[in-house]
Design a protein around this motif. Structure first.
Motif, short mmCIF file in Angstrom:
data_model
loop_
_atom_site.label_atom_id
_atom_site.label_comp_id
_atom_site.label_asym_id
_atom_site.label_seq_id
_atom_site.Cartn_x
_atom_site.Cartn_y
_atom_site.Cartn_z
N UNK A 473 0.84 -1.20 0.00
CA UNK A 473 0.00 0.00 0.00
C UNK A 473 0.88 1.25 0.00
N UNK A 474 1.94 1.23 0.81
CA UNK A 474 2.83 2.39 0.89
C UNK A 474 3.62 2.61 -0.40
N UNK A 475 3.97 1.51 -1.06
CA UNK A 475 4.83 1.61 -2.26
C UNK A 475 4.04 1.87 -3.53
N UNK A 476 2.74 1.56 -3.52
CA UNK A 476 1.93 1.78 -4.71
C UNK A 476 1.71 3.27 -4.90
N UNK A 477 1.70 3.69 -6.15
CA UNK A 477 1.53 5.12 -6.46
C UNK A 477 0.17 5.61 -5.96
N UNK A 478 -0.85 4.78 -6.15
CA UNK A 478 -2.18 4.97 -5.58
C UNK A 478 -2.92 3.67 -5.82
N UNK A 479 -4.11 3.54 -5.26
CA UNK A 479 -4.85 2.27 -5.39
C UNK A 479 -5.08 1.92 -6.84
N UNK A 480 -5.37 2.93 -7.67
CA UNK A 480 -5.68 2.65 -9.07
C UNK A 480 -4.41 2.44 -9.89
N UNK A 481 -3.36 3.23 -9.59
CA UNK A 481 -2.12 3.07 -10.35
C UNK A 481 -1.40 1.79 -9.98
N UNK A 482 -1.54 1.40 -8.71
CA UNK A 482 -0.96 0.14 -8.29
C UNK A 482 0.56 0.15 -8.27
N UNK A 483 1.17 -1.01 -8.55
CA UNK A 483 2.62 -1.11 -8.48
C UNK A 483 3.18 -1.77 -9.74
N UNK A 484 4.44 -1.48 -10.00
CA UNK A 484 5.24 -2.17 -11.00
C UNK A 484 6.26 -3.03 -10.28
N UNK A 485 6.97 -3.86 -11.02
CA UNK A 485 7.89 -4.78 -10.35
C UNK A 485 9.02 -4.03 -9.64
N UNK A 486 9.39 -2.84 -10.15
CA UNK A 486 10.44 -2.07 -9.51
C UNK A 486 10.04 -1.64 -8.09
N UNK A 487 8.75 -1.50 -7.88
CA UNK A 487 8.28 -1.07 -6.56
C UNK A 487 8.51 -2.13 -5.49
N UNK A 488 8.71 -3.39 -5.92
CA UNK A 488 8.89 -4.48 -4.96
C UNK A 488 10.35 -4.85 -4.75
N UNK A 489 11.24 -4.26 -5.54
CA UNK A 489 12.64 -4.69 -5.52
C UNK A 489 13.25 -4.69 -4.12
#
Length: 518
Positions: A473-489
């Motif tokens: 939740x903290x790393x996602x840009x927003x709920x709709x934009x979600x995350x990319x794999x770089x966000x989990x690195x």
């Protein structure tokens, strides 16, 4: 038994003559019904109500069977199959049409403004409250009452919904009012209105069954007046209602307590499951066993495997830029990447056992987002040679598939792959895949090793845990934009020795099964 079930049981006992004792000295219901017929005949003669063409008398013959005699024709027929239960001595069966004057309402033309904004209450079925109705949202005018075939119901009339989602809901008119066509009203004749009210309330399930079969449930006035009703002596009707009124508030309190208890049990179960999961991920659920080795040794095996995959051209060389996270003598955590070393103590969410290690997410896993074939390629059912496209709206352990031709799918999952919800209301959800394709709302977790060096079910627990759930939740840009794999690195992964991973999962699954079986 919940509050609703208990209330229904009380009402059922009431209409079956089991809630209060019978008094053999009381006037029997047969005399009451004769008086009701006489009163109705008088009202018909005075043109205050219409004559009931289907008026009948129900009686028990010498052969112990029930018969119905229609007064207009003299026809007699056996109705044993209609009788739902036995009633006490002194009671009688009657059609509901025989104990009152029934009539439905109407809706004045919505486009005629002269019909609305008056002082006459106009009730819609959504306002039926299983209690007394004293007001309505919409009022109509005297003109609407005169021109639109509306029935003016008296205070004390019993109301019931005939159509749709509110079918069977009831109320008692607390004052004069009119209703729409989806509501039927009864002016009881000789019957205690509250007894009729509670009988209708108890019969809601029967009315719903009778209303099935059409585009929407519909019991109609004709079905209502033909419905069988057990009639107790009038004094007993009052005793029954008095007992119900005494008991229902207690049932309401019980229902609220039951709801609170159920909610407490649910919340306790949820908290227990989260607590057990946290214990599992922190290395507190099972003891550590020295002979099982360390996670650092496991990391070395993973590194050797990655080197082999790079040599075989299955991994990029960049996959080997592993960081090393360790705990110093001063109990601080450090991360070493090449020759660079930094204190990361503030990043560490909790301490783990000495045989475990912290690892960056991208040192173990890659993330592959799904693809979205054109909707023109979707088909409705499974056929040989076709695969599944998992839609995020079908989240669950057994998501419902949409099928697409194999040639159009670029992102494929195997049975047991872990899929993550990437954005929207489902952000953070995780589930196992079946063989098939997955769409852009999902991402597949891809281990950077071929051997089963990390137990897949333990990885799944990690994604269910607060470490991942809070961070995503903290790393996602927003709920709709979600995350990319770089966000989990840079996510931190607590890695136990492989044997301990299996023991953790086994203990966790047994504990959860025990909670769910309570």
């Amino acid at each position: 038994m919940n509050g609703k079930q208990l209330r229904n049981s009380i009402l059922q006992w009431a209409i079956q003559g089991k809630l209060v004792p019978q008094d053999p000295n009381e006037e029997p219901a047969s005399v009451l019904l004769e008086r009701i017929r006489a009163e109705k005949a008088k009202l018909v003669k005075e043109k205050k109500i219409k004559k009931d063409k289907n008026e009948s008398i129900i009686y028990r013959g010498d052969d112990n069977s029930y018969y119905e005699k229609f007064l207009a024709t003299g026809e007699v027929k056996c109705i044993d199959e209609e009788i739902p239960f036995e009633i006490p001595k002194g009671w009688e069966w009657s059609r509901m049409g025989s104990i009152g004057d029934w009539g439905a309402g109407a809706t004045p033309a919505k486009g005629n403004t002269s019909y609305y904004g008056g002082n006459i209450l106009w009730l819609r079925t959504g306002e039926l409250n299983n209690s007394i109705v004293n007001d309505t949202e919409i009022k109509i005018t005297d003109k609407a009452l005169k021109e639109c075939s509306l029935r003016m119901n008296k205070a004390g009339d019993v109301l019931i919904a005939m159509y749709g989602a509110t079918i069977g809901k009831v109320a008692i008119a607390g004052c004069e009012l009119t209703t729409n066509q989806a509501c039927c009203a009864c002016t009881p004749i000789g019957i205690f209105n509250y007894y009729l009210f509670y009988f209708l309330m108890e019969s809601q399930v029967d009315f719903i069954k009778k209303g099935e079969g059409g585009a929407q449930p519909n019991i109609s006035r004709e079905k209502l007046v033909a419905h069988l009703m057990p009639i107790p002596p009038i004094q007993e009707q009052h005793r029954i209602v008095e007992r119900i009124k005494d008991v229902l508030p207690l049932i309401d309190k019980y229902a609220l307590s039951q709801i609170a208890l159920d909610e407490l049990n649910r919340s306790i179960n949820d908290k227990l499951k989260k607590s057990i999961l946290q214990e599992a991920i922190q290395g507190k659920l099972v003891p550590q066993i020295v002979d099982e080795g360390t996670a650092q040794e496991l990391l070395e095996q993973i590194k050797l495997e990655k080197q082999k995959l790079i040599k075989d051209g299955k991994l990029k060389k960049s996959a080997l830029t592993d960081s090393v996270i360790y705990k110093g003598d001063d109990n601080k955590y450090f991360e070493k990447i090449g020759k660079t070393e930094q204190d990361i103590t503030d990043e560490i969410p909790f301490d783990i056992p000495n045989t475990w290690v912290w690892v960056r997410h991208n040192d173990l896993f890659d993330i592959s987002g799904g693809s979205q074939p054109p909707k023109s390629k979707f088909i409705e059912r499974e056929k040989e040679g076709y695969i599944r496209l998992f839609q995020i709206r079908d989240y669950g352990s057994n998501p419902q598939p949409i099928y697409i031709p194999l040639s159009t799918a670029s992102k494929i999952s195997q049975k047991g792959d872990i899929l993550l919800a990437r954005y929207g209301a489902s952000l953070g959800k995780v589930f196992y895949a079946e063989y098939g394709a997955y769409n852009v709302a999902l991402a597949k977790v891809i281990p950077l090793y071929e051997s089963r060096l990390i137990f897949q079910k333990y990885i799944f627990l990690y994604y269910c845990s607060s470490i991942y759930q809070n961070e995503i939740v903290n790393r996602s840009r927003c709920a709709q934009a979600g995350f990319n794999k770089e966000d989990l690195n840079s996510l931190l992964f607590p890695l136990p020795p492989l044997s301990e991973q299996y023991r953790i999962v086994e203990k966790y699954e047994k504990a959860i099964a025990s909670i769910m079986s309570r």
